[in-house]
Design an enzyme around this catalytic site. Structure first.
Site, PDB file in Angstrom:
ATOM      1  N   ALA A 283      58.572  20.409  10.649  1.00 14.96           N
ATOM      2  CA  ALA A 283      59.183  21.819  10.519  1.00 14.96           C
ATOM      3  C   ALA A 283      59.587  21.687   9.384  1.00 14.96           C
ATOM      4  O   ALA A 283      60.313  20.617   8.204  1.00 14.96           O
ATOM      5  CB  ALA A 283      60.719  21.707  11.598  1.00 14.96           C
TER       6      ALA A 283
ATOM      7  N   SER B 146      69.088  18.580  31.366  1.00 13.26           N
ATOM      8  CA  SER B 146      70.209  17.927  31.838  1.00 13.26           C
ATOM      9  C   SER B 146      71.358  19.191  32.514  1.00 13.26           C
ATOM     10  O   SER B 146      71.428  18.583  33.922  1.00 13.26           O
ATOM     11  CB  SER B 146      70.974  16.601  31.183  1.00 13.26           C
ATOM     12  OG  SER B 146      71.424  17.004  29.707  1.00 13.26           O
TER      13      SER B 146
ATOM     14  N   GLU C 195      32.106  15.536  47.390  1.00 14.66           N
ATOM     15  CA  GLU C 195      31.325  15.248  48.349  1.00 14.66           C
ATOM     16  C   GLU C 195      30.990  16.343  49.200  1.00 14.66           C
ATOM     17  O   GLU C 195      29.713  16.875  49.145  1.00 14.66           O
ATOM     18  CB  GLU C 195      31.560  13.977  49.010  1.00 14.66           C
ATOM     19  CG  GLU C 195      31.684  12.922  48.627  1.00 14.66           C
ATOM     20  CD  GLU C 195      33.209  12.100  47.861  1.00 14.66           C
ATOM     21  OE1 GLU C 195      33.247  11.312  48.035  1.00 14.66           O
ATOM     22  OE2 GLU C 195      33.596  13.026  47.684  1.00 14.66           O
TER      23      GLU C 195
ATOM     24  N   ALA D 261      61.411  15.614  18.543  1.00 11.01           N
ATOM     25  CA  ALA D 261      61.767  14.539  18.225  1.00 11.01           C
ATOM     26  C   ALA D 261      62.643  13.697  18.923  1.00 11.01           C
ATOM     27  O   ALA D 261      62.345  12.187  19.250  1.00 11.01           O
ATOM     28  CB  ALA D 261      62.371  14.584  16.582  1.00 11.01           C
ATOM     29  N   ASP D 262      62.873  14.115  19.182  1.00 11.98           N
ATOM     30  CA  ASP D 262      63.823  12.793  20.536  1.00 11.98           C
ATOM     31  C   ASP D 262      62.884  12.469  21.583  1.00 11.98           C
ATOM     32  O   ASP D 262      63.674  11.635  22.170  1.00 11.98           O
ATOM     33  CB  ASP D 262      65.540  13.482  21.106  1.00 11.98           C
ATOM     34  CG  ASP D 262      66.403  14.398  19.413  1.00 11.98           C
ATOM     35  OD1 ASP D 262      65.984  13.623  18.257  1.00 11.98           O
ATOM     36  OD2 ASP D 262      67.152  15.209  20.125  1.00 11.98           O
TER      37      ASP D 262
ATOM     38  N   ARG E 249      45.536  20.724  26.977  1.00 18.40           N
ATOM     39  CA  ARG E 249      46.647  21.702  28.391  1.00 18.40           C
ATOM     40  C   ARG E 249      46.646  21.702  29.909  1.00 18.40           C
ATOM     41  O   ARG E 249      46.276  21.367  30.973  1.00 18.40           O
ATOM     42  CB  ARG E 249      47.872  22.952  27.808  1.00 18.40           C
ATOM     43  CG  ARG E 249      48.494  22.848  27.191  1.00 18.40           C
ATOM     44  CD  ARG E 249      49.421  23.732  27.009  1.00 18.40           C
ATOM     45  NE  ARG E 249      49.998  24.439  25.436  1.00 18.40           N
ATOM     46  CZ  ARG E 249      50.683  25.659  25.380  1.00 18.40           C
ATOM     47  NH1 ARG E 249      50.478  26.382  25.542  1.00 18.40           N
ATOM     48  NH2 ARG E 249      52.028  25.072  24.017  1.00 18.40           N
TER      49      ARG E 249
END
Length: 367
Positions: free
Chosen positions: A167, A227, A57, A302-303, A189
Site C-alpha cells: 500500500a 484479541s 466411493e 504485514a504483522d 479462497r
C-alpha cells in the site's frame, strides 16, 4: 513407482476429481474415485461432496450400478472402514463386487489406518497401494496435517509491488494487482476451508472475504484474529455472518459486550490463550484444527504474515507480484521478522511461477 501406467493414468483422473472437493469437504478429506471395467472403460466416477458426504466411493458406485461388479476402483485415499453417519466405503466396495482396489495413500485417521485395506483383502479383493502417493499427499496436505500434527495447512497470500509494498503511505491498496490476479485469489479462497485475516486488515479494509462470481458450492469460513474484538459486529462480516460463517478468535480479556455483540450476529467465538501480548498463533491454529478446519488461506496484513512466518506456521506462500513501484514510504508486505543475520532468514523452495494477466504469481514451499 507403484502401479502400471494404466493404474497411474486412472489415478490421475481420480486425483482430478478429488481436487473438486477442496475447500468443501472439511473435516473429511477430499477424495476421488474412478471405477473401471475389465475392458478398461470408466463406468463410475465420484468425489467427496460438500460437507464431507456422500463419500467419493459411494458416488462412483451409485453411478456404476451393476457395472461395478468385477471392476477396479481407483481411490485417492484408503476406503474408510468405520461406521459413522454412513456405512464404511470398504464395505460398499465389497458388496458391489469390485474385483480390485488401487489406492494412493493409507488413511492416517486412527479409525482407518490400514483397516480399510485389510477389510478389502479379507474379502478376497486384490489391493494395490501407493499409486501416485506423492501427488495424493500434496492434494490432501491439509487433512493429513490436521490428523498427524493437529494443525491446519496454512497458505499465506501476499500481493506486492516489485519493491515489496502492499500500500501507499496513506494506506491506499486498491488495486496493487490486476483483475485477473484478483479472480485467481477468489479461486484460491474457494479451494480452502477458511480465509483468515488479522484485526488490522479487518479494521482497515472492512472486507467480506467471500468467493464471488465463481459458483462456489459453499462459502469458506471467514476468520478474524482479533484479541480484543475491536472489529465491529456492524461490519460487513458481522452483517453477513448469518449467511456465511464467521469465526472470531479472541483473547480471554476481550470485552464481554463485544463478545455478546458478535454472538448476536451468529458468529462463532473461539477464545485463545495469549502469548507476549498477542494471541498465541499456534494455539489459535490448533483450535481451528480441533474445530475441523484443514486448509486456511491467510490474507492478513504485514504483522500477521510476519508472525506466522516467525512461528514456522506457514506451509505455502503464494506471491502475486505487480509491475509497479511505490518506494520506501509505502507499507511493507511483512512486519518485523526479528532477524539478526541473513543466515536466519527463511529460505523458501519455489514450486511454480506463472503469469496471470499483467502480474506474476509464484508459489513457494515454506520449509
Amino acid at each position: 513407482m507403484s502401479g502400471t501406467e494404466a493404474d497411474r493414468a486412472f489415478m490421475r483422473t481420480a486425483l482430478a476429481l478429488a481436487a473438486r472437493g477442496l475447500g468443501n469437504t472439511w473435516p473429511n478429506p477430499a477424495v476421488g474415485c474412478v471405477l473401471v471395467s475389465a475392458e478398461g472403460r470408466i463406468v463410475g466416477r465420484g468425489w467427496t461432496q460438500p460437507g464431507g458426504r456422500p463419500h467419493a466411493e459411494r458416488r462412483a458406485l451409485d453411478q456404476a450400478g451393476a457395472l461395478a461388479r468385477g471392476a477396479t476402483a481407483y481411490v485417492t485415499l484408503e476406503p474408510c472402514a468405520h461406521y459413522g453417519k454412513t456405512p464404511p466405503c470398504a464395505e460398499g466396495l465389497i458388496s458391489a463386487g469390485v474385483a480390485r482396489v488401487v489406492s494412493a495413500l493409507t488413511d492416517p485417521d486412527p479409525r482407518v489406518a490400514g483397516r480399510g485395506h485389510a477389510m478389502l483383502r479379507d474379502a478376497g479383493i486384490a489391493v494395490t497401494e501407493g499409486v501416485l502417493a506423492d501427488a495424493a499427499r500434496a492434494l490432501n496436505a491439509g487433512f493429513l496435517k490436521r490428523v498427524e500434527q493437529g494443525l491446519p495447512f496454512v497458505t499465506l497470500k501476499l500481493a506486492t509491488t516489485i519493491d515489496g509494498r502492499i500500500a501507499t503511505a496513506s494506506g491506499e491498496s486498491r488495486w496493487i494487482t490486476g483483475p485477473e490476479a484478483r479472480r485467481a485469489v477468489h479461486a484460491m479462497r474457494m479451494g480452502h476451508d477458511a480465509v483468515m485475516v488479522g484485526s488490522g486488515t479487518a479494521l482497515a479494509d472492512d472486507p467480506d472475504l467471500t468467493v464471488r462470481d465463481m459458483g462456489a458450492p459453499q462459502q469458506p469460513v471467514r476468520i478474524v484474529i482479533d484479541s480484543l474484538l475491536r472489529h465491529s459486529p456492524d461490519s460487513r462480516l458481522g452483517r453477513s455472518a448469518a449467511a456465511a460463517p464467521v469465526w472470531m478468535l479472541h483473547g480471554q480479556d476481550a470485552p464481554f459486550a463485544a463478545q455478546d455483540g458478535w454472538r448476536a450476529t451468529g458468529a462463532r467465538l473461539l477464545p485463545v490463550a495469549m502469548a507476549g501480548g498477542h494471541l498465541d498463533l499456534r494455539a489459535a491454529l490448533r483450535a481451528l484444527a480441533e474445530a475441523g478446519l484443514t486448509r486456511i488461506f491467510c490474507e492478513g496484513g504485514a504483522d500477521l504474515a510476519a508472525a506466522l512466518l516467525r512461528a514456522g506456521l506457514v506451509d505455502e506462500l503464494v506471491h502475486f507480484g505487480a509491475g509497479a513501484l511505490i518506494g520506501a514510504e509505502g507499507r511493507a508486505a511483512l512486519g518485523p521478522m526479528g532477524l539478526q543475520a541473513l543466515a536466519e532468514a527463511p529460505r523458501l523452495q519455489r514450486i511454480s511461477q506463472d503469469s496471470v494477466g499483467a502480474d506474476v504469481v509464484t508459489r513457494w514451499h515454506c520449509s
